[in-house]
Scaffold this motif. Sequence first.
Motif, mmCIF file in Angstrom:
data_model
loop_
_atom_site.group_PDB
_atom_site.id
_atom_site.type_symbol
_atom_site.label_atom_id
_atom_site.label_comp_id
_atom_site.label_asym_id
_atom_site.label_seq_id
_atom_site.Cartn_x
_atom_site.Cartn_y
_atom_site.Cartn_z
ATOM 1 N N GLN A 213 0.820 -1.219 0.000
ATOM 2 C CA GLN A 213 0.000 0.000 0.000
ATOM 3 C C GLN A 213 0.848 1.261 0.000
ATOM 4 O O GLN A 213 0.502 2.248 -0.644
ATOM 5 N N GLU A 214 1.944 1.234 0.727
ATOM 6 C CA GLU A 214 2.807 2.411 0.839
ATOM 7 C C GLU A 214 3.851 2.485 -0.270
ATOM 8 O O GLU A 214 4.624 3.437 -0.319
ATOM 9 N N ASP A 215 3.887 1.470 -1.139
ATOM 10 C CA ASP A 215 4.807 1.436 -2.282
ATOM 11 C C ASP A 215 6.258 1.667 -1.840
ATOM 12 O O ASP A 215 6.954 2.531 -2.359
ATOM 13 N N VAL A 216 6.686 0.860 -0.869
ATOM 14 C CA VAL A 216 8.031 1.016 -0.341
ATOM 15 C C VAL A 216 9.046 0.274 -1.202
ATOM 16 O O VAL A 216 8.722 -0.679 -1.902
ATOM 17 N N ALA A 217 10.280 0.709 -1.110
ATOM 18 C CA ALA A 217 11.374 0.089 -1.853
ATOM 19 C C ALA A 217 12.080 -0.977 -1.029
ATOM 20 O O ALA A 217 12.853 -1.769 -1.583
ATOM 21 N N LEU A 218 11.814 -1.027 0.278
ATOM 22 C CA LEU A 218 12.513 -1.962 1.160
ATOM 23 C C LEU A 218 11.731 -2.111 2.453
ATOM 24 O O LEU A 218 11.103 -1.151 2.914
ATOM 25 N N VAL A 219 11.774 -3.314 3.026
ATOM 26 C CA VAL A 219 11.197 -3.568 4.341
ATOM 27 C C VAL A 219 12.334 -3.895 5.290
ATOM 28 O O VAL A 219 13.164 -4.767 5.008
ATOM 29 N N GLY A 220 12.374 -3.198 6.420
ATOM 30 C CA GLY A 220 13.336 -3.473 7.471
ATOM 31 C C GLY A 220 12.621 -4.037 8.679
ATOM 32 O O GLY A 220 11.687 -3.428 9.183
ATOM 33 N N LEU A 221 13.040 -5.230 9.107
ATOM 34 C CA LEU A 221 12.458 -5.860 10.282
ATOM 35 C C LEU A 221 13.386 -5.683 11.468
ATOM 36 O O LEU A 221 14.590 -5.930 11.359
ATOM 37 N N SER A 222 12.845 -5.273 12.590
ATOM 38 C CA SER A 222 13.599 -5.169 13.832
ATOM 39 C C SER A 222 13.068 -6.242 14.767
ATOM 40 O O SER A 222 11.897 -6.217 15.151
ATOM 41 N N ILE A 223 13.956 -7.212 15.102
ATOM 42 C CA ILE A 223 13.497 -8.365 15.873
ATOM 43 C C ILE A 223 14.460 -8.622 17.033
ATOM 44 O O ILE A 223 15.641 -8.861 16.828
ATOM 45 N N LEU A 224 13.918 -8.565 18.230
ATOM 46 C CA LEU A 224 14.711 -8.830 19.425
ATOM 47 C C LEU A 224 14.224 -10.067 20.173
ATOM 48 O O LEU A 224 14.815 -10.464 21.164
ATOM 49 N N SER A 225 13.169 -10.688 19.685
ATOM 50 C CA SER A 225 12.505 -11.759 20.415
ATOM 51 C C SER A 225 13.142 -13.129 20.269
ATOM 52 O O SER A 225 12.763 -14.059 20.972
ATOM 53 N N GLY A 226 14.068 -13.282 19.337
ATOM 54 C CA GLY A 226 14.647 -14.592 19.077
ATOM 55 C C GLY A 226 13.934 -15.350 17.980
ATOM 56 O O GLY A 226 14.360 -16.431 17.584
ATOM 57 N N ALA A 227 12.863 -14.802 17.456
ATOM 58 C CA ALA A 227 12.085 -15.457 16.401
ATOM 59 C C ALA A 227 12.459 -14.931 15.018
ATOM 60 O O ALA A 227 11.662 -14.979 14.089
ATOM 61 N N HIS A 228 13.685 -14.426 14.865
ATOM 62 C CA HIS A 228 14.097 -13.763 13.632
ATOM 63 C C HIS A 228 14.033 -14.662 12.405
ATOM 64 O O HIS A 228 13.647 -14.208 11.338
ATOM 65 N N ASP B 245 9.659 -8.419 -5.123
ATOM 66 C CA ASP B 245 10.769 -7.565 -5.549
ATOM 67 C C ASP B 245 11.206 -6.589 -4.447
ATOM 68 O O ASP B 245 12.188 -5.878 -4.611
ATOM 69 N N ILE B 246 10.495 -6.582 -3.329
ATOM 70 C CA ILE B 246 10.857 -5.698 -2.220
ATOM 71 C C ILE B 246 11.861 -6.431 -1.333
ATOM 72 O O ILE B 246 11.532 -7.456 -0.733
ATOM 73 N N PRO B 247 13.096 -5.917 -1.235
ATOM 74 C CA PRO B 247 14.069 -6.580 -0.365
ATOM 75 C C PRO B 247 13.707 -6.417 1.111
ATOM 76 O O PRO B 247 13.108 -5.422 1.515
#
Length: 140
Positions: free
Chosen positions: A53-68, A86-88
């Motif tokens: 929906q936001e037409d982003v060029a990249l997704v960044g995940l921030s994970i601290l839970s150990g479920a990465h 196609d979105i890295p």
Amino acid sequence: MTPPVRVLVAKPGLDGHDRGAKLVARGLRDAGFEVVFTGIRRRVDDIATTAVQEDVALVGLSILSGAHLALTRRTIQALRAAGADDIPVVVGGTIPAGDVDRLYEAGAAAVYPTGTALDTIVAGIRVLTAAPEALSNTED
């Protein structure tokens, strides 16, 4: 003038710690990116929907839970199902050294364990999004 590159910073799963994600989001914004921050405790399907929906060029995940590993795989699958393979996807947070290669094998475009310098993250995301225009917006 070229519009800024849009990136999504997301906190998937039950992890409620968002300080690192907010620091990265602000660093990216200060470097000239437009940042969409989802907030905490997001479902991977919702992250994929927002990315489209936001037409982003990249997704960044921030994970601290150990479920990465599981959350990264599921996010990449959700993006694929949404027609957005196609979105890295980059992953940051509490990532044991032994899991870095596994994240790449799962499809992550980059992995930034806790302690990675913000300049390194910004530079890597510039490369992945081909965002040279963001270079002129960096303050040293």
